[in-house]
Design a protein around this motif. Structure first.
Motif, PDB file in Angstrom:
ATOM      1  N   SER A   1      25.446  48.557  40.813  1.00  0.00           N
ATOM      2  CA  SER A   1      25.342  47.639  39.675  1.00  0.00           C
ATOM      3  C   SER A   1      26.714  47.279  39.123  1.00  0.00           C
TER       4      SER A   1
ATOM      5  N   ARG B   1      21.512  40.163  36.461  1.00  0.00           N
ATOM      6  CA  ARG B   1      21.631  39.433  37.732  1.00  0.00           C
ATOM      7  C   ARG B   1      21.674  40.375  38.926  1.00  0.00           C
ATOM      8  N   ILE B   2      21.003  39.981  39.974  1.00  0.00           N
ATOM      9  CA  ILE B   2      20.986  40.800  41.185  1.00  0.00           C
ATOM     10  C   ILE B   2      21.733  40.052  42.286  1.00  0.00           C
ATOM     11  N   HIS B   3      22.697  40.731  42.882  1.00  0.00           N
ATOM     12  CA  HIS B   3      23.393  40.162  44.026  1.00  0.00           C
ATOM     13  C   HIS B   3      23.014  40.983  45.243  1.00  0.00           C
TER      14      HIS B   3
ATOM     15  N   LYS C   1      17.850  47.954  37.186  1.00  0.00           N
ATOM     16  CA  LYS C   1      17.544  46.549  36.918  1.00  0.00           C
ATOM     17  C   LYS C   1      16.281  46.397  36.091  1.00  0.00           C
TER      18      LYS C   1
ATOM     19  N   ASP D   1      27.867  44.238  40.938  1.00  0.00           N
ATOM     20  CA  ASP D   1      27.203  43.001  40.548  1.00  0.00           C
ATOM     21  C   ASP D   1      28.025  42.213  39.533  1.00  0.00           C
ATOM     22  N   LYS D   2      28.779  42.986  38.734  1.00  0.00           N
ATOM     23  CA  LYS D   2      29.602  42.310  37.726  1.00  0.00           C
ATOM     24  C   LYS D   2      30.930  41.939  38.368  1.00  0.00           C
TER      25      LYS D   2
ATOM     26  N   SER E   1      32.306  44.306  48.107  1.00  0.00           N
ATOM     27  CA  SER E   1      33.007  43.644  47.015  1.00  0.00           C
ATOM     28  C   SER E   1      33.461  42.262  47.473  1.00  0.00           C
TER      29      SER E   1
ATOM     30  N   PRO F   1      26.315  43.384  47.662  1.00  0.00           N
ATOM     31  CA  PRO F   1      26.702  44.796  47.490  1.00  0.00           C
ATOM     32  C   PRO F   1      25.632  45.746  48.016  1.00  0.00           C
ATOM     33  N   GLN F   2      24.374  45.448  47.701  1.00  0.00           N
ATOM     34  CA  GLN F   2      23.283  46.338  48.124  1.00  0.00           C
ATOM     35  C   GLN F   2      23.256  46.469  49.634  1.00  0.00           C
TER      36      GLN F   2
ATOM     37  N   TYR G   1      18.857  51.699  41.965  1.00  0.00           N
ATOM     38  CA  TYR G   1      19.287  50.347  41.617  1.00  0.00           C
ATOM     39  C   TYR G   1      18.124  49.559  41.009  1.00  0.00           C
TER      40      TYR G   1
END
Lengths: 498, 149
Positions: free
Chosen positions: A222, B71-73, A429, A225-226, B111, B76-77, A425
């Motif tokens: 997480s 927000r979900i990206h 969320k 994500d930022k 990243s 990265p996951q 995760y």
């Protein structure tokens, strides 16, 4: 009293060996390192560094792990003051006034107040542990299954009350954790539950991948994500010496913070995080200048820092006297003790006094070491803060993988780690706290065993829990906590606190 | 009022799903009696409890407001899971050097600010440090370099 000093002498004897001093130092250094770095907390750190302690003596292993834990409390405050980012969740409130002090050029003073306040609080917390743990353990000798069950129920409810966010979701997380804890072979009947034909699940889900996944990797995911924030690093630390006025304001705040932290640390589910929040709220309430809070009030740094360290020390009390982990960090300590072949519980202090008093003594040594590590070496930690996250997190990732793999030398553990990272995760969320889950997971099997035993003793009569005075008292306290959740007045305070 | 609590709705459904799964897969475990609890007693109680709590959270989501899901990206996951699986696949077949390097390379790609040269340097350094720390210093039973396909 004499007995305590005699015992402490034994403890210092055990902790003052070159090897154990070295381990204490390594633990404190690692803890500070992790504490300074934002993005990975003490829970995941201790879990992934567990394998390092396998080859050590039981005392050495616990000294080092404890060092990591309270080292992280110290390190967290450095990041909070200098970068306005909480290195640990327990230093969230330190950001509020610590960073404002840094902006005024008083960063050095804030760090000194935090470190010395923590030292004082840590010493008091350790003294409380030394004084009360043996008495509590003696009292707990009369505990049987119903009392243990009631106590664990109290702990779980407390974890729910103290979790941030929705209470119902926290309860659901506890129940889910309990269910995950039941996976594996049932000791009483030999039936394998939820094994799905996977042999690795027959002994239950391993603790390390769960803890590292939920608290380490989910956090990294997480964070990624930022966008990487431009860290607003307070460039100058300035003089380390607080002014006379700052000292005058800090001392009573440290004293109050120590009291608050020591009390809340003993509570199941309390620990360092809650202690610091409560201490800050108290300071703001009783201050003659509440308007200064959030603008660099000295009390706003001194009290929470003292409280989180006191709470970190006293949260060892339920673990070392009753064998019940009250926070996720303590749950990992249970795991570490089991690996070393030590059963935490009422008998620990009597049967292994060397171990108990050795840990107590090492806490004092560790607290002194931490002040030395933190203040003169502050420049080193500041440099570390300049390392960008994109370089740090892959290294942490490797540590998580190797650490988890070596707990059992099985690749399935790493696959489990992946599964729990994703789960963690999703929880983040969806706004579900993972700490109640982990406590439920650890306490699940213990609770089931004690519930069954109680029911066998009472021939299936649930009234056994209220007929026995101690268990009835604990249940009444649990009921009181539930009432607190329902009462609107308390709900409001809770919302403010989080 | 407009519905804006997707977070609680999904969380509730997740709990219901877990509870239902616990009940479904645990249906053959003997429940026993309160005096002699079978292996299925607690799973059954907890399963129903979770279904109940989950339903409550789901329904409540239509009544109270919530906060939007952060927000979900996916990048990265996916990259971090790939790194973990790569480690699981290679650590016993190729050894720790290769496994650690694979984790750094795949993990770094999680990243958006990844830089190729930097990744290679960090991968090499981390792999060497991991071998030194875990194999030589701590004596963990792993191979630095091997071929086991």
């Amino acid at each position: 009293m004499d007995e305590i000093f005699q015992n402490l002498a034994t403890g210092f004897g055990g902790a003052f060996t070159p090897v154990n001093l070295g381990l204490c130092l390594i633990g404190c250094l690692l803890g500070t390192l992790i504490g300074v770095l934002p993005g990975i907390g003490p829970i995941a750190t201790i879990a992934m560094l567990l394998p390092i302690t396998y080859g050590l003596s039981p005392l050495g292993a616990l000294i080092m792990l404890a060092g990591i834990y309270y080292g992280a409390q110290y390190g967290g405050s450095t990041t909070a003051v200098l970068v306005n980012l909480p290195g640990e969740s327990s230093s969230v409130v330190t950001c509020l006034d610590g960073y404002q002090m840094a902006k005024k050029g008083r960063a050095g003073s804030a760090l000194t107040i935090a470190a010395l306040g923590s030292l004082f609080a840590g010493c008091v917390g350790t003294l409380l542990l030394a004084a009360f743990a043996p008495i509590l353990a003696k009292f707990a000798e009369q505990f049987r299954s119903p009392e243990y069950f009631a106590l664990m129920l109290f702990g779980l409810i407390a974890a729910v009350v103290l979790a941030s966010g929705s209470v119902v979701k926290a309860i659901a997380m506890v129940v889910l954790g309990l269910l995950f804890g039941l996976v594996g072979t049932d000791v009483s009947s030999g039936v394998t539950r939820y094994g799905f034909g996977v042999p690795e699940l027959y002994d239950g889900i391993d603790f390390v991948p769960v803890a590292v996944g939920l608290f380490g990797l989910a956090e990294i995911m997480s964070n990624l994500d930022k966008r990487e924030e431009n860290r607003d690093l307070a460039s100058k630390v300035g003089s380390l010496w607080p002014t006379r006025e700052e000292t005058r304001r800090a001392i009573p705040a440290v004293l109050r913070g120590t009291v608050v932290g020591s009390l809340l640390g003993i509570l199941p589910g309390g620990g360092a995080v809650l202690s610091s929040f409560a201490a800050y709220t108290l300071e703001k309430k009783i201050s003659k200048h509440p308007e200064e809070f959030g603008k660099g009030a000295v009390e706003g740094v001194a009290a929470p820092e003292a409280a989180n360290n006191a709470g970190a020390q006293t949260s060892f009390i339920p673990l070392l006297t009753l064998g019940i982990p009250s926070t996720p960090v303590m749950a990992i300590m249970v795991g570490a003790m089991m690996i070393q072949g030590i059963a935490p519980g009422t008998a620990l202090i009597k049967e292994r006094p060397d171990l108990f008093w050795g840990i107590v003594a090492s806490m004092w040594i560790g607290n002194v070491m931490l002040v030395i590590i933190n203040l003169p070496l502050i420049g080193l930690w500041v440099k570390l803060l300049h390392v960008p996250y994109r370089i740090l997190f892959p290294i942490i990732l490797v540590l998580c993988c190797v650490g988890t793999y070596s707990t059992g030398n099985a690749t399935t553990l790493v696959v489990m780690l992946a599964i729990f990272s994703v789960l963690g995760y999703v929880f983040v969320k969806l706004g579900c706290e993972t700490a109640p889950f982990l406590l439920g997971f650890v306490l699940g099997p213990l609770m089931e065993e004690n519930l069954r035993r109680s029911m066998v003793i009472s021939f299936g009569d649930p009234l056994i829990f209220v007929q026995r005075p101690i268990s009835a008292t604990i249940l009444a306290m649990t009921f009181g906590l539930v009432l607190l959740i329902v009462l609107p007045q308390f709900r409001k305070t809770r919302e403010v606190a989080f | 009022m407009r519905f804006n609590n997707l977070q609680d709705l999904l969380a509730g459904l997740l709990f219901v799903a877990f509870g239902a799964a616990a009940l479904w897969f645990g249906q053959n475990y003997a429940i026993g009696s309160a005096t002699r609890m079978g292996p299925g007693y607690l799973p059954n109680v907890l399963g129903w409890l979770l279904v109940g709590l989950g339903s409550f959270i789901t329904l409540r989501a239509f009544v109270i407001g919530g906060v939007p899901i952060p927000r979900i990206h996916l990048r990265p996951q996916i990259m971090i899971i790939a790194a973990l699986l790569a480690f699981a696949l290679t650590v016993e077949r190729l050894g720790l050097l290769a496994a650690a390097a694979a984790v750094v390379v795949l993990g770094s790609l999680a990243s958006r600010e990844a830089r190729p040269l930097e990744i290679i340097v960090i991968a090499a350094l981390t792999a060497a440090a991991a071998v030194g720390l875990f194999i030589y210093l701590l004596g963990q039973p792993m191979q630095p370099w091997t071929w086991g396909f």
